[in-house]
Design a protein around this motif. Structure first.
Motif, PDB file in Angstrom:
ATOM      1  N   ASP A 215      61.511  47.849  38.885  1.00 58.04           N
ATOM      2  CA  ASP A 215      62.280  48.831  38.123  1.00 58.04           C
ATOM      3  C   ASP A 215      63.525  49.238  38.910  1.00 58.04           C
ATOM      4  O   ASP A 215      63.430  49.676  40.067  1.00 58.04           O
ATOM      5  CB  ASP A 215      61.414  50.061  37.842  1.00 58.04           C
ATOM      6  CG  ASP A 215      62.139  51.092  37.010  1.00 58.04           C
ATOM      7  OD1 ASP A 215      62.184  50.935  35.782  1.00 58.04           O
ATOM      8  OD2 ASP A 215      62.680  52.052  37.602  1.00 58.04           O
ATOM      9  N   SER A 216      64.692  49.120  38.300  1.00 55.26           N
ATOM     10  CA  SER A 216      65.957  49.324  39.019  1.00 55.26           C
ATOM     11  C   SER A 216      66.149  50.771  39.455  1.00 55.26           C
ATOM     12  O   SER A 216      66.654  51.037  40.558  1.00 55.26           O
ATOM     13  CB  SER A 216      67.138  48.872  38.160  1.00 55.26           C
ATOM     14  OG  SER A 216      67.176  49.581  36.933  1.00 55.26           O
TER      15      SER A 216
ATOM     16  N   SER B 160      66.401  52.017  43.428  1.00 54.40           N
ATOM     17  CA  SER B 160      67.527  52.772  43.996  1.00 54.40           C
ATOM     18  C   SER B 160      67.035  53.997  44.760  1.00 54.40           C
ATOM     19  O   SER B 160      67.600  54.360  45.804  1.00 54.40           O
ATOM     20  CB  SER B 160      68.500  53.189  42.889  1.00 54.40           C
ATOM     21  OG  SER B 160      67.962  54.217  42.066  1.00 54.40           O
TER      22      SER B 160
END
Length: 320
Positions: free
Chosen positions: A228-229, A233
């Motif tokens: 999951d981006s 992050s």
């Protein structure tokens, strides 16, 4: 065989730890939620009850042993009083040692969980009897215990080791004490969950949007491992903050080793090599070939073990 307790921002554990030999033995801890909002006195009543239950289970009278308590700080090593308590709101000015002594009638010795952790590492970790050792616990909050030239570094008000409040990434989040960009505000379990929830306000996409209940650090770690981006992050920020903090500690103290422990370090195991690479990239040139950073082999028990060591040391002092 001292009684020991570990007060964290999320949970409290009590156990008995035999520290008489070159290895330790630990009874199965009794665990319950800290729930700081219920108030200091209520938490101390439950902690005292847990210690009494432990004594009964092991058929050892409480009066026969000292009690050592490790706690999230800042907290005085001299009388167990909370200076300010960002992860234990409302407990400021209260003394753990005094409260438990009044309830139980036995000597209680309290210190920061980082200081207790470094005591455990210096006796039972991978680097026993190391003269210059730092133990950093990364969990609900972040703190450290420091041994320099063979001595615990306490500081003028026994406040040394609050490394979670070093500024590492301004503008990337703050701790519960309001320090903008501090290590605890970027890389603690609390910060990881808070950062993810803040980013989720701007998007409904991603795995975390389907999480039942408030998103936790464990949810973020799981989502990041699944690709999951948004979660990635957040984890990258946490790694960057830790690398900044660790490289700073290396520069300031020149330790033989920094040992990392706590639930967040366990959760970030998938990114351990990346954390070391980031730290080595930021560290002074003398660390380019050998980076003295390792994970604890004591797991989450280091503060409990250290609390028992601390209590035993005090008993030896007063019996001498």
């Amino acid at each position: 065989m001292p009684f020991a307790a570990d007060i964290g921002g999320t949970s409290i554990r009590v156990s008995m730890v035999d520290t008489r030999y070159d290895h330790y033995t630990l009874t199965e801890p009794i665990r319950f939620l800290t729930d700081p909002a219920r108030g200091f006195n209520s938490a101390m009543d439950e902690l005292a009850a847990g210690l009494k239950d432990l004594a009964i289970q092991n058929d050892i009278p409480l009066s026969s042993e000292n009690i050592g308590v490790a706690s999230a700080g800042p907290i005085s090593m001299y009388d167990g009083t909370y200076d300010f308590s960002p992860n234990l709101p409302g407990w400021q000015g209260h003394s753990v040692s005094r409260a438990l002594e009044e309830i139980l009638g036995v000597a209680v010795y309290t210190a920061h969980d980082g200081a207790m952790g470094v005591l455990a590492e210096s006796k039972y970790g991978q680097h026993p009897d190391t003269a210059n050792l730092i133990y950093v616990t990364v969990s609900t909050g972040i703190g450290a215990g420091i041994i320099a030239n063979g001595e615990i570094v306490a500081g003028r008000q026994s406040g040394a080791g609050e490394v979670g409040h070093m500024i590492v990434m301004p503008g990337r989040g703050s701790c519960n004490n309001g320090c903008d960009g501090c290590l605890e505000g970027v890389s603690s379990g609390t910060a990881i969950a808070r950062r993810a929830r803040a980013l989720m306000e701007n998007t409904q996409d991603g795995m975390l949007s389907n999480t039942p209940g408030p998103v936790t650090a464990a949810d973020v770690v799981a989502a990041a491992r699944a690709g999951d981006s948004l979660a990635i992050s957040v984890i990258e920020d946490a790694l960057e903050g830790l690398a900044n903090g660790l490289s700073g500690l290396l520069a300031i103290f020149d330790p033989d080793v920094i040992v990392l422990g706590g639930g967040v370090i366990d959760g970030l195991g998938h990114w351990w090599d990346e954390l070391l690479e980031r730290t080595q990239h930021k560290a002074l040139p003398r660390y380019k070939h050998v980076l003295p950073v390792s994970k604890t082999i004591l797991g989450g028990d280091a503060p409990l073990i250290g609390a028992a060591v601390f209590a035993s040391q005090q008993k030896e002092v007063y019996q001498a």
